[in-house]
Write a protein that holds these residues in place. Sequence first.
Motif, PDB file in Angstrom:
ATOM      1  N   PHE A  56      -5.560 -10.498  12.205  1.00 43.74           N
ATOM      2  CA  PHE A  56      -5.253 -11.187  10.954  1.00 43.74           C
ATOM      3  C   PHE A  56      -5.144 -10.179   9.813  1.00 43.74           C
ATOM      4  O   PHE A  56      -4.278 -10.294   8.933  1.00 43.74           O
ATOM      5  N   GLY A  57      -6.011  -9.157   9.842  1.00 45.95           N
ATOM      6  CA  GLY A  57      -5.952  -8.128   8.808  1.00 45.95           C
ATOM      7  C   GLY A  57      -4.641  -7.371   8.819  1.00 45.95           C
ATOM      8  O   GLY A  57      -4.130  -6.973   7.759  1.00 45.95           O
ATOM      9  N   ILE A  58      -4.060  -7.170   9.996  1.00 45.23           N
ATOM     10  CA  ILE A  58      -2.764  -6.499  10.096  1.00 45.23           C
ATOM     11  C   ILE A  58      -1.689  -7.339   9.422  1.00 45.23           C
ATOM     12  O   ILE A  58      -0.826  -6.817   8.694  1.00 45.23           O
ATOM     13  N   GLU A  59      -1.710  -8.649   9.644  1.00 48.96           N
ATOM     14  CA  GLU A  59      -0.734  -9.530   8.989  1.00 48.96           C
ATOM     15  C   GLU A  59      -0.881  -9.484   7.475  1.00 48.96           C
ATOM     16  O   GLU A  59       0.123  -9.437   6.745  1.00 48.96           O
ATOM     17  N   LEU A  60      -2.118  -9.523   7.002  1.00 48.99           N
ATOM     18  CA  LEU A  60      -2.337  -9.483   5.554  1.00 48.99           C
ATOM     19  C   LEU A  60      -1.865  -8.163   4.962  1.00 48.99           C
ATOM     20  O   LEU A  60      -1.282  -8.133   3.865  1.00 48.99           O
ATOM     21  N   VAL A 112      -8.046 -12.624   2.546  1.00 46.02           N
ATOM     22  CA  VAL A 112      -6.855 -12.530   1.696  1.00 46.02           C
ATOM     23  C   VAL A 112      -7.183 -11.805   0.397  1.00 46.02           C
ATOM     24  O   VAL A 112      -6.425 -10.939  -0.069  1.00 46.02           O
ATOM     25  N   GLU A 113      -8.331 -12.140  -0.156  1.00 46.34           N
ATOM     26  CA  GLU A 113      -8.745 -11.491  -1.408  1.00 46.34           C
ATOM     27  C   GLU A 113      -9.029 -10.006  -1.170  1.00 46.34           C
ATOM     28  O   GLU A 113      -8.630  -9.146  -1.970  1.00 46.34           O
ATOM     29  N   LEU A 129      -4.074  -9.499  -1.938  1.00 47.17           N
ATOM     30  CA  LEU A 129      -2.922 -10.380  -2.147  1.00 47.17           C
ATOM     31  C   LEU A 129      -3.077 -11.249  -3.394  1.00 47.17           C
ATOM     32  O   LEU A 129      -2.083 -11.607  -4.033  1.00 47.17           O
ATOM     33  N   LEU A 130      -4.315 -11.598  -3.744  1.00 44.55           N
ATOM     34  CA  LEU A 130      -4.538 -12.478  -4.901  1.00 44.55           C
ATOM     35  C   LEU A 130      -4.336 -11.748  -6.221  1.00 44.55           C
ATOM     36  O   LEU A 130      -4.323 -12.392  -7.288  1.00 44.55           O
ATOM     37  N   LYS A 146       0.888  -7.535   2.067  1.00 50.17           N
ATOM     38  CA  LYS A 146       0.625  -6.692   0.898  1.00 50.17           C
ATOM     39  C   LYS A 146       1.731  -5.652   0.734  1.00 50.17           C
ATOM     40  O   LYS A 146       2.170  -5.365  -0.394  1.00 50.17           O
ATOM     41  N   GLN A 147       2.202  -5.107   1.847  1.00 51.05           N
ATOM     42  CA  GLN A 147       3.306  -4.166   1.791  1.00 51.05           C
ATOM     43  C   GLN A 147       4.555  -4.825   1.201  1.00 51.05           C
ATOM     44  O   GLN A 147       5.272  -4.231   0.396  1.00 51.05           O
ATOM     45  N   ILE A 148       4.805  -6.071   1.591  1.00 52.60           N
ATOM     46  CA  ILE A 148       5.937  -6.825   1.049  1.00 52.60           C
ATOM     47  C   ILE A 148       5.806  -6.954  -0.463  1.00 52.60           C
ATOM     48  O   ILE A 148       6.780  -6.787  -1.208  1.00 52.60           O
TER      49      ILE A 148
END
Length: 790
Positions: free
Chosen positions: A609-613, A647-648, A652-653, A617-619
Amino acid sequence: MLVDHLYWLDQIQPSQRDQVGDKAFYLSLLTQRGYPVIPGFVVPAIAFESFLEQIIWAEPMFADLPNSSLHIDVDNPRQLQAVAQQIRQAIRSTALSKAWLTSLKAAIQQWQTSTLILRPSFSLPAGSDPTISHRTIGLLESQVCWAGEEAIAHSLKQVWAELFRAKSMVYWQRLGIQLQQINLAVLVQPIQSTIASGDVRSHPPYLEVRATWGLGKALVNGEVMPDRYHIHLPTEARSHHPGNQTHAYRMATTTFPLAEFTELTQTDCFQSYAIEDAHHAQSVLTHDQLRKLIDLTRQAAADVGTTLELEWILMQPKDAQPGLYLTQAIPQWITSPLKPPSVVTPAHLTGLAAAPGRVIAQAWVIDRTVPTAKIPANVILVAPHITPDWLLSIKQIAGVITEQGGMTSHGAILARELHIPAVTGILNVTHLIQTGDSLLVDGDRGEVHRVDMEKKSQASSVSHQQPSDGNQPPDKPLLPPPSSLIPASSPPIATQLFVTLSRPEGLDQAVQLPVDGVGLLRSELMMLEALERRHPSLWLDQQDELIHRMAHRILPFARTFAPRPVFYRSLDLRSHEFPTLEGSPPIPEANPMLGLRGTFSYQMNPALFGIELAALKQIQQWGQTHVHLLLPFVRTVEEFRFCRDRVEQAGLLQNPHFQLWIMAEVPSILPLLPDYIQAGVQGISIGSNDLTQLLLGVDRDHPQMAAAFDQHHPAVMRTIQQIIQTARHAGIPCCLCGQAPSRHPEMIDALVRWGVTGISVAPGDVEWVYGAIARAEQRLLLEAARHSRL
């Protein structure tokens, strides 16, 4: 030591069967009785046991592996995969002694060959089921290599390591056979280019011969449709069914010294070539060659005392005429007659209309749940079912027919995503249809028809017809220009209309649709190519690379739809849907729909899940601040809080535009919705497929339960209504995605009336859903106007 334990096919004795395995033993019987057999020798089981004893194991549990029963919980996929990888890596990394290599090289030099094939050959304890040898064809893979020392050593260890693949360990434990009871030997033979190759199988009272040009690689990989010959043994009546072979394989040639072949792969040994035009209309086997093969098969069965499946090659030795040679002999142990190849089966089959369109093509039947070979282009795939990880295997096919799967199964969704006509839920269809049958698949009506070749020729241009209303030409574009989609007189709509996507193909057309953004960007299909057929768990030691790959897969969607919102749904990997990925559990969970999936799996494996987040973030760092996160299959508020904290932490937030939504798929969402909102949920997306399944207790993938899977059921409708109204009262957006609006257009009136803020549909549904929303909103306005006059 090894030189004393090499057994040549022409010298093997019955007492040595346990050491050489069944395949090598039966081939040696034929060799010693004068049959034309490719020569070979066997590295016996005792050599493998001796090698295992030399390994320095990091784990004490493996120290006595040759004599250990190695009790493993095969229902624990994590433990099983970890054990399998440790053992296989230890085998591959342990060097063979120089004396062993010298002995092998000396034996091989007698053949003056540059390439070899190493085949697993095993035997089981006395009293074991005699059919196991035939049933396990393909369980342990052979290796082809160059004849250099290092290449031989590498390939020999690869064959040995096959015993410890996860799927192998599961198989043997299910049979009640312990690993130390399996005597694994390796048959070594020279391999060279051939004119043709194939196999012979017995289906009493019939023989079936398959034949293809060149080496057998194309046949084994399923890259070609072979010529098939059916022989009725009592009358010797024959029928020939020509195949479809565009290419073949021969052995590659090289100028490298054998000592430099260490790094060359198995694939490097083969060279593909186009089949000459003259061969397309020519039978692979001549009448005399077929006659010879039939005689060999009959006589071998009589001499050995059991029915054999034979693999053969047709090659031309130096200064000699082309001749047939046997390469494998496997006991079939047939106890009852099988269906004759000419059996008459229904001309018309009916199932579920899973994906629209009509197509005529030849059938390609896979009678297993995982494709083990490449599927040819432009065929109709007939299979027990298809899962999302088949994406790379079926992109090029013309149609789909399955035994399992409902309208909302992921196989059906995949077919619709690829715009492939599909019919699902035809019981035993893999036994009713044979490879090479000409079929018409009608995905609009849920029907499959047999057609003759003349009709196929006349209709060949209808491949991939999209559904037609009878007045529209069959070659209409999938997505018409926006001007033709929405009439100029159509009013604007207040309800947001989103498009559901999963693959970058068609983005140029999708972005022209009158939509407010991407309401559901499915991650699973989009990521398959990035994963290179490896389960994401195997990428955890290459996290930066996977983050980079995932971000670059999301980026085209973000750029294309900017500044419109894109809701990325994070990975929801169910064990039964990705069985072909390396590292996937060898067997699915007992109930994968309710198993380790959704946000619960994120708690179990935070790294993935951390890889997806990190990719999201890169996006954001690339300036795409309109991409939001949609969490799948959320069961509890605690799961959401865990994800929100992650997520925080990922930063991302920090983007004030970022939104964190959840899918409403589990019914417990409804009574706890205020708690979710208090915990930080910023939006709801109702997944009507899973919600219906769980509310009604109906398996969405079960074709016989299709009628009970009613997304318009009062229980489903009232739950959706309450979710929408609760979200509306709390002041957060609530959308709906899934197949419900497509199958029940009347739902759109209710959704608009209840106050749904958005609906996400497939690209092909945008036109009519737009019109349905506009009409529903107009009716609401008219009703409000009437009430205001009262």
